[in-house]
Enzyme design. Structure first.
Site, PDB file in Angstrom:
ATOM      1  N   LYS A 101       0.833  -1.200   0.000  1.00 39.99           N
ATOM      2  CA  LYS A 101       0.000   0.000   0.000  1.00 39.99           C
ATOM      3  C   LYS A 101       0.870   1.252   0.000  1.00 39.99           C
ATOM      4  O   LYS A 101       0.611   2.212  -0.730  1.00 39.99           O
ATOM      5  CB  LYS A 101      -0.919   0.020   1.227  1.00 39.99           C
ATOM      6  CG  LYS A 101      -1.764   1.289   1.338  1.00 39.99           C
ATOM      7  CD  LYS A 101      -2.244   1.552   2.747  1.00 39.99           C
ATOM      8  CE  LYS A 101      -1.119   2.040   3.645  1.00 39.99           C
ATOM      9  NZ  LYS A 101      -1.575   2.446   4.980  1.00 39.99           N
ATOM     10  N   SER A 102       1.912   1.248   0.828  1.00 38.72           N
ATOM     11  CA  SER A 102       2.758   2.433   0.955  1.00 38.72           C
ATOM     12  C   SER A 102       3.443   2.768  -0.358  1.00 38.72           C
ATOM     13  O   SER A 102       3.524   3.942  -0.752  1.00 38.72           O
ATOM     14  CB  SER A 102       3.803   2.207   2.056  1.00 38.72           C
ATOM     15  OG  SER A 102       3.182   1.999   3.305  1.00 38.72           O
ATOM     16  N   ARG A 107      -8.119  12.103  13.407  1.00 39.69           N
ATOM     17  CA  ARG A 107      -6.707  11.813  13.180  1.00 39.69           C
ATOM     18  C   ARG A 107      -5.932  13.103  12.902  1.00 39.69           C
ATOM     19  O   ARG A 107      -6.431  14.014  12.249  1.00 39.69           O
ATOM     20  CB  ARG A 107      -6.555  10.820  12.024  1.00 39.69           C
ATOM     21  CG  ARG A 107      -7.242   9.492  12.315  1.00 39.69           C
ATOM     22  CD  ARG A 107      -6.979   8.474  11.249  1.00 39.69           C
ATOM     23  NE  ARG A 107      -5.569   8.064  11.206  1.00 39.69           N
ATOM     24  CZ  ARG A 107      -5.084   7.208  10.303  1.00 39.69           C
ATOM     25  NH1 ARG A 107      -5.880   6.715   9.381  1.00 39.69           N
ATOM     26  NH2 ARG A 107      -3.810   6.876  10.335  1.00 39.69           N
ATOM     27  N   SER A 135       4.901  10.370  10.750  1.00 42.70           N
ATOM     28  CA  SER A 135       5.960  10.637   9.770  1.00 42.70           C
ATOM     29  C   SER A 135       5.358  11.029   8.414  1.00 42.70           C
ATOM     30  O   SER A 135       6.052  11.596   7.571  1.00 42.70           O
ATOM     31  CB  SER A 135       6.840   9.403   9.592  1.00 42.70           C
ATOM     32  OG  SER A 135       6.116   8.346   8.965  1.00 42.70           O
ATOM     33  N   SER A 177       8.435   5.954  12.646  1.00 39.76           N
ATOM     34  CA  SER A 177       8.297   5.355  11.307  1.00 39.76           C
ATOM     35  C   SER A 177       9.276   5.923  10.293  1.00 39.76           C
ATOM     36  O   SER A 177       8.918   6.223   9.153  1.00 39.76           O
ATOM     37  CB  SER A 177       6.856   5.522  10.794  1.00 39.76           C
ATOM     38  OG  SER A 177       5.935   4.976  11.697  1.00 39.76           O
ATOM     39  N   GLU A 187       3.539  -0.038  12.894  1.00 37.43           N
ATOM     40  CA  GLU A 187       2.406  -0.753  12.308  1.00 37.43           C
ATOM     41  C   GLU A 187       2.466  -2.254  12.570  1.00 37.43           C
ATOM     42  O   GLU A 187       1.475  -2.958  12.426  1.00 37.43           O
ATOM     43  CB  GLU A 187       2.340  -0.489  10.809  1.00 37.43           C
ATOM     44  CG  GLU A 187       3.515  -1.031  10.024  1.00 37.43           C
ATOM     45  CD  GLU A 187       3.566  -0.466   8.608  1.00 37.43           C
ATOM     46  OE1 GLU A 187       3.729  -1.257   7.672  1.00 37.43           O
ATOM     47  OE2 GLU A 187       3.435   0.757   8.446  1.00 37.43           O
ATOM     48  N   ARG A 241      -4.672   2.140  19.019  1.00 41.17           N
ATOM     49  CA  ARG A 241      -4.281   0.735  18.940  1.00 41.17           C
ATOM     50  C   ARG A 241      -3.802   0.180  20.283  1.00 41.17           C
ATOM     51  O   ARG A 241      -3.977  -1.012  20.555  1.00 41.17           O
ATOM     52  CB  ARG A 241      -3.212   0.550  17.864  1.00 41.17           C
ATOM     53  CG  ARG A 241      -3.801   0.585  16.457  1.00 41.17           C
ATOM     54  CD  ARG A 241      -2.752   0.418  15.371  1.00 41.17           C
ATOM     55  NE  ARG A 241      -3.401   0.204  14.069  1.00 41.17           N
ATOM     56  CZ  ARG A 241      -2.793   0.311  12.908  1.00 41.17           C
ATOM     57  NH1 ARG A 241      -1.510   0.643  12.861  1.00 41.17           N
ATOM     58  NH2 ARG A 241      -3.451   0.098  11.778  1.00 41.17           N
ATOM     59  N   LYS A 274      -9.056  -2.709   3.699  1.00 40.27           N
ATOM     60  CA  LYS A 274      -8.330  -1.436   3.659  1.00 40.27           C
ATOM     61  C   LYS A 274      -6.979  -1.600   2.975  1.00 40.27           C
ATOM     62  O   LYS A 274      -6.563  -0.749   2.186  1.00 40.27           O
ATOM     63  CB  LYS A 274      -8.146  -0.913   5.088  1.00 40.27           C
ATOM     64  CG  LYS A 274      -7.330   0.361   5.217  1.00 40.27           C
ATOM     65  CD  LYS A 274      -7.232   0.770   6.683  1.00 40.27           C
ATOM     66  CE  LYS A 274      -6.250   1.913   6.894  1.00 40.27           C
ATOM     67  NZ  LYS A 274      -6.724   3.171   6.296  1.00 40.27           N
TER      68      LYS A 274
END
Length: 437
Positions: free
Chosen positions: A27-28, A129, A176, A204, A323, A354, A420
């Site tokens: 995804k990144s 967020r 980040s 990160s 993550e 989380r 997602k």
């Protein structure tokens, strides 16, 4: 439409798993590749892209701004590939960010380069967020933004067709992605961009290194702290980017639950096409899971991870690879000794809090997890079945599935939220166990 209340009976392994699992693209890398291709001076290709909620949201958002994205096969006629055709960016437009951090943070700088207003909206959680770092930085660089003073979504960026750019200070200690967002578009700012992080510990860092490497591969000049520059200062020189033919690596963080399955069942799992060199944070799994009791071998075929049936606790600073925390926490709850996970206070600001969620859900199955100032203290206890809530967080869902491998009766709420970043996770999980659905 995802059923947020549906309960998925997590399958329990009947013995050691033995499987080869092909993990979809990162995804990144996919979302960074889409942004860089959209801002390039010529068309490019994105091969083997991840097709998931976050990446589809990114592609649709870029289309609303005028970018051409054609989905089909690659120029050699094989494999899925997206052809990205840059165009003049324009509004008025509305961008749906869903709950994707990359979309809500990477695209406001792009919108500042568009001609016309661009409204950003998303899921209710997206309003909570942090986005203040990007908003404040863009205003300092010359952008006009209306966020009603929230420092968060929803908001409107009034694009003027260009942005002055220059030097800016931000506090990116909560994400980040604030730094990556400015670097990805900085080559298009009139003066380029100089980003100076002035807050607490920057989490990160591998993701920032990924951004820098991808920018350089596309022809950008980037000066970084790692190259002997000032600490926590990045500079991108203005200039045109090349159109690339980019092959997306497998998402190594999404390989985590499958590797963990080998660890906790004493089995063996191979992930094909694991890169020998990568900036993905998920590459740290090789060392982390080896420290927790397994062994791995990287060959031309991919990465093969083998468990011994014995899981050890770990004391680890996960600040650069936050993550991975949900999966590490799930494995730690099944270990034979205590674990301390540190350096991840920023996870309270992710898809959900989380740290609180992992504590609540593992304890709900009989575990003994305590939140610390910057992480978790996990004392293994015999676990029992029950409902594992996911809070619309894909990594909570995979953590629940992992616990269910060795704890009968675990039911994962809304396993569909894994779409997602990992479409058809449930099907892949059953296939790994040889069960088919």
């Amino acid at each position: 439409m995802t059923d947020h209340t549906a309960l998925w009976p997590a399958p329990t392994a009947s013995g050691p798993v033995d499987a080869t699992v092909t993990v979809p693209g990162s995804k990144s890398v996919t979302n960074r590749g889409l942004v860089l291709a959209a801002l390039a001076a010529e068309p490019g290709w994105l091969r083997r892209p991840l097709r998931s909620r976050d990446t589809v949201l990114m592609a649709e958002a870029l289309r609303t701004l005028g970018v051409g994205i054609e989905e089909g096969v690659g120029p050699d006629g094989t494999g899925e590939a997206w052809r990205i055709i840059p165009a003049g960016l324009h509004g008025p437009a509305t961008v749906d960010v869903g709950n994707a951090g990359t979309v809500m943070r990477f695209l406001p700088p792009v919108a500042a380069l568009a001609d016309g207003p661009v409204r950003f909206d998303g899921d209710p959680r997206s309003y909570e967020r942090p986005l203040h770092g990007v908003i404040h930085a863009l205003r300092a660089l010359g952008a006009m933004i209306d966020d009603d003073g929230r420092g968060a979504l929803p908001m409107t960026v009034f694009g003027g067709g260009s942005l002055t750019g220059g030097a800016v200070e931000i506090d990116a200690s909560s994400s980040s992605q604030f730094v990556s967002a400015l670097l990805l578009s900085g080559h298009r700012f009139n003066q380029g961009v100089e980003v100076r992080h002035v807050g607490g510990t920057l989490p990160s860092m591998p993701h920032i290194r990924m951004t820098v490497d991808m920018l350089r591969a596309a022809g950008a000049q980037v000066d970084t702290p790692e190259a002997g520059g000032e600490a926590d200062v990045w500079r991108v020189t203005p200039g045109a980017l090349l159109g690339r033919d980019l092959v997306v690596e497998p998402d190594l963080s999404n390989a985590q639950p499958f590797l963990a399955a080998a660890l906790v069942t004493g089995g063996r799992v191979t992930i094909p096409d694991w890169p020998a060199h990568t900036t993905q944070p998920g590459d740290a799994l090789r060392d982390l899971f080896t420290a927790m009791g397994g062994s791995c071998e990287l060959t031309e075929r991919g990465l093969t991870f083998t468990g011994t049936g014995k899981v050890q606790g770990i004391d680890a600073d996960l600040g650069e690879v936050g993550e991975l925390t949900p999966g590490i926490a799930a494995v730690a709850a099944l270990a034979d000794s205590e674990s301390v996970l540190r350096g991840v206070a920023h996870l309270r600001l992710h898809e959900t809090d989380r740290l609180a969620a992992l504590t609540r859900e593992i304890n709900g199955l009989g575990g003994d997890v305590t939140e610390t100032e910057d992480g978790l203290h996990i004392r293994p206890r015999p676990l029992h079945g029950g409902v594992f809530h996911t809070y619309d967080d894909h990594r909570l869902a995979t953590a629940g599935a992992l616990l269910g491998l060795v704890v009968p009766g675990v039911q994962v709420e809304n396993v569909g939220t894994t779409a997602k970043t990992l479409p058809d996770f449930a099907g892949m999980w059953h296939d790994m166990l040889g069960e088919g659905v």
